[in-house]
Design a protein around this motif. Structure first.
Motif, PDB file in Angstrom:
ATOM      1  N   PRO A 173      32.349  48.940 -36.682  1.00 22.90           N
ATOM      2  CA  PRO A 173      31.571  49.666 -35.721  1.00 22.90           C
ATOM      3  C   PRO A 173      32.248  49.905 -34.500  1.00 22.90           C
ATOM      4  O   PRO A 173      32.110  51.254 -33.993  1.00 22.90           O
ATOM      5  N   GLU A 174      32.920  49.315 -33.914  1.00 23.99           N
ATOM      6  CA  GLU A 174      33.821  49.595 -32.708  1.00 23.99           C
ATOM      7  C   GLU A 174      34.774  50.508 -33.022  1.00 23.99           C
ATOM      8  O   GLU A 174      35.396  51.389 -31.891  1.00 23.99           O
ATOM      9  N   ARG A 175      35.218  50.677 -33.925  1.00 27.08           N
ATOM     10  CA  ARG A 175      36.410  52.030 -34.326  1.00 27.08           C
ATOM     11  C   ARG A 175      35.478  53.322 -34.711  1.00 27.08           C
ATOM     12  O   ARG A 175      36.244  54.183 -34.686  1.00 27.08           O
ATOM     13  N   LEU A 176      34.154  53.461 -35.014  1.00 26.41           N
ATOM     14  CA  LEU A 176      33.834  54.673 -35.485  1.00 26.41           C
ATOM     15  C   LEU A 176      33.228  55.820 -34.049  1.00 26.41           C
ATOM     16  O   LEU A 176      32.237  55.478 -33.520  1.00 26.41           O
ATOM     17  N   VAL A 177      34.350  56.222 -33.755  1.00 25.03           N
ATOM     18  CA  VAL A 177      34.308  56.918 -32.525  1.00 25.03           C
ATOM     19  C   VAL A 177      34.721  58.615 -32.823  1.00 25.03           C
ATOM     20  O   VAL A 177      35.564  58.583 -34.056  1.00 25.03           O
ATOM     21  N   GLY A 178      34.186  59.470 -32.160  1.00 25.73           N
ATOM     22  CA  GLY A 178      34.797  60.704 -32.730  1.00 25.73           C
ATOM     23  C   GLY A 178      33.983  61.881 -31.698  1.00 25.73           C
ATOM     24  O   GLY A 178      34.018  61.657 -30.311  1.00 25.73           O
ATOM     25  N   SER A 179      33.814  63.144 -32.238  1.00 22.05           N
ATOM     26  CA  SER A 179      33.415  64.040 -31.533  1.00 22.05           C
ATOM     27  C   SER A 179      32.092  64.031 -30.980  1.00 22.05           C
ATOM     28  O   SER A 179      31.251  63.261 -31.686  1.00 22.05           O
ATOM     29  N   TRP A 180      31.512  64.901 -30.096  1.00 20.42           N
ATOM     30  CA  TRP A 180      30.175  64.901 -29.619  1.00 20.42           C
ATOM     31  C   TRP A 180      29.181  65.073 -30.811  1.00 20.42           C
ATOM     32  O   TRP A 180      28.139  64.443 -30.774  1.00 20.42           O
ATOM     33  N   ALA A 181      29.715  65.738 -31.839  1.00 18.46           N
ATOM     34  CA  ALA A 181      28.925  66.224 -32.944  1.00 18.46           C
ATOM     35  C   ALA A 181      28.681  65.324 -34.036  1.00 18.46           C
ATOM     36  O   ALA A 181      28.369  65.451 -35.074  1.00 18.46           O
ATOM     37  N   GLY A 182      29.534  64.293 -34.035  1.00 19.97           N
ATOM     38  CA  GLY A 182      29.562  63.240 -35.083  1.00 19.97           C
ATOM     39  C   GLY A 182      30.836  63.471 -35.884  1.00 19.97           C
ATOM     40  O   GLY A 182      30.891  62.409 -36.929  1.00 19.97           O
ATOM     41  N   ALA A 183      31.680  64.465 -35.873  1.00 18.11           N
ATOM     42  CA  ALA A 183      33.045  64.161 -36.662  1.00 18.11           C
ATOM     43  C   ALA A 183      33.960  63.109 -36.257  1.00 18.11           C
ATOM     44  O   ALA A 183      34.001  62.850 -35.148  1.00 18.11           O
ATOM     45  N   PHE A 184      34.522  62.448 -37.132  1.00 19.97           N
ATOM     46  CA  PHE A 184      35.416  61.376 -36.865  1.00 19.97           C
ATOM     47  C   PHE A 184      36.661  61.267 -37.731  1.00 19.97           C
ATOM     48  O   PHE A 184      36.833  61.846 -38.968  1.00 19.97           O
ATOM     49  N   GLY A 185      37.571  60.726 -37.490  1.00 16.16           N
ATOM     50  CA  GLY A 185      38.753  60.395 -38.234  1.00 16.16           C
ATOM     51  C   GLY A 185      39.928  61.382 -38.208  1.00 16.16           C
ATOM     52  O   GLY A 185      40.028  62.463 -37.369  1.00 16.16           O
TER      53      GLY A 185
END
Length: 404
Positions: A173-185
């Protein structure tokens, strides 16, 4: 007078009460929205227990709504967009990454029958090879967008998909960060895309686009494969139009046999002949008839499917070509004030900082502070005040004294 005072006091109380209600309304609305999502979660594969555990303490972040109607792919002049995305720095980094991850890329390209350089190009454009993931917690952003603003139904699906990813344990959970719209990785998948197409590229039993480059590259290759990539075929190429060409036949979706384009006098910009075949291609004019022109094939549409913007697809395609040894476009963009590469943007920020502007980090990212400084200098110099970083401003500041 007393009646007036009582009326005034009552009015002020009503205004104050309304203001207070407005202040608490977002949190109340968010809580109600979360209750609705909690009821919907089991049907989407997320148990109520998991929903409660993963959303405990979750609060909205209303600042994400400021980005909802802004996409640089559609608002930024294409010569600015490509200048910063496909520059010599990104090409050099891409070649280095291609060499470093050669075995992984070869395996992914062979398994999914796609072009390895296009996979690298997606990686470079989406996250600058893992340097820029975005820092916003996905559940916060997607939860907010699920409850406020436009496209709530879409973002609710992405929110529940994100919960499903976390519940499965693919990403902490603490690693799931990304763009304002929800894209990640590394290659910026949306959560629903992750659930459909992410694969385990390193064999550890998890699909981790945040911390596993092999997972990210293999997943991107799978995306291109499932979207219909045709191995061995080009995405397209730059062409030159004859004088007086009828541009009403242009459009990525209006594909015609190559023979029709050659009959109309279209020729390749690199001097090579257009193949004598009935392969179908559309004519792309991203800056109108005076700018670079391209014949684009099915593989361009596949890239377009990654992020539905023609300028984005052209950036990916062009970077892939540059990684293969291709050259910049032959036809210049129709502007007398070309865009800046990232190194030039950093130079511009340095020049602005030397003039006393609070730029912040010199990173080549033209944010609010940089734009305000640019506007101030444009106004001082008698230029159009639009906050745009262009060659004219950079050239002027290079030659001007640093005092304000």
């Amino acid at each position: 007078m007393k009646t007036f005072c009582r009326t005034l006091s009552l009015s002020l109380a009503l205004v104050t009460g309304a203001a207070a209600a407005q202040q608490v309304l977002p949190d109340e609305r968010f809580a109600s929205c979360m209750a609705t999502l909690r009821a919907d979660a089991p049907a989407k594969g997320v148990s109520t227990v998991s929903f409660n555990r993963l959303t405990s303490g979750l609060l909205p972040d209303m600042t994400v709504l400021e980005f909802l109607d802004y996409q640089p792919e559609f608002r930024t002049p294409i010569w600015d967009y490509l200048a910063s995305l496909v520059d010599e720095e990104r090409v050099a980094d891409g070649l280095a990454m291609r060499e470093k991850w050669a075995t992984t890329l070869t395996a992914a390209a062979e398994r999914y029958q796609v072009d390895a350089d296009t996979v690298v190009a997606v990686w470079g454009v989406e996250s600058n090879f893992g340097r820029n993931f975005g820092k916003r917690p996905l559940l916060t952003s997607l939860g907010t967008l699920s409850c406020f603003g436009r496209r709530q139904a879409y973002f609710r699906g992405e929110f529940l998909s994100a919960l499903k990813i976390l519940d499965a344990g693919d990403i902490a959970p603490e690693r799931l960060v990304g763009s304002w719209a929800g894209a990640f990785g590394h290659t910026q998948f949306m959560p629903s895309t992750f659930l459909r197409l992410a694969v385990d590229g390193d064999g550890d039993g998890r699909r981790d686009l945040m911390d596993s480059v092999p997972d990210a590259l293999a997943s991107t290759a799978n995306f291109l494969h499932k979207a219909g990539w045709r191995q061995g075929e080009p995405w397209g190429y730059e062409v030159v139009l004859p004088a007086g060409f009828d541009t009403s036949v242009s459009g990525r979706g209006d594909k015609r046999p190559l023979s029709q384009w050659t009959v109309r006098g279209v020729r390749r910009a690199d001097g090579q002949p257009i193949a004598a075949s009935d392969a179908r291609a559309g004519l792309l004019l991203p800056a109108g008839p005076r700018g670079p022109a391209f014949l684009v094939f099915r593989n361009f549409d596949v890239i377009y499917g990654y992020n539905a913007a023609e300028s984005y697809a052209l950036a990916i395609a062009h970077l892939a070509d540059r990684l293969k040894g291709g050259k910049p476009f032959v036809t210049p963009w129709p502007t007398d004030d070309a865009g800046l590469s990232r190194s030039e943007r950093r130079e511009l920020q340095t020049l602005l900082a030397a003039r006393g502007y609070a730029i912040g980090e010199i990173d080549g990212m033209i944010g609010a502070n940089s734009r305000q400084a640019i506007q101030s200098e444009q106004k001082r110099l008698g230029m159009a005040v639009d906050g745009r970083p262009g060659q004219k401003l950079l050239t002027t500041l290079r030659a001007a004294p640093t005092s304000r």
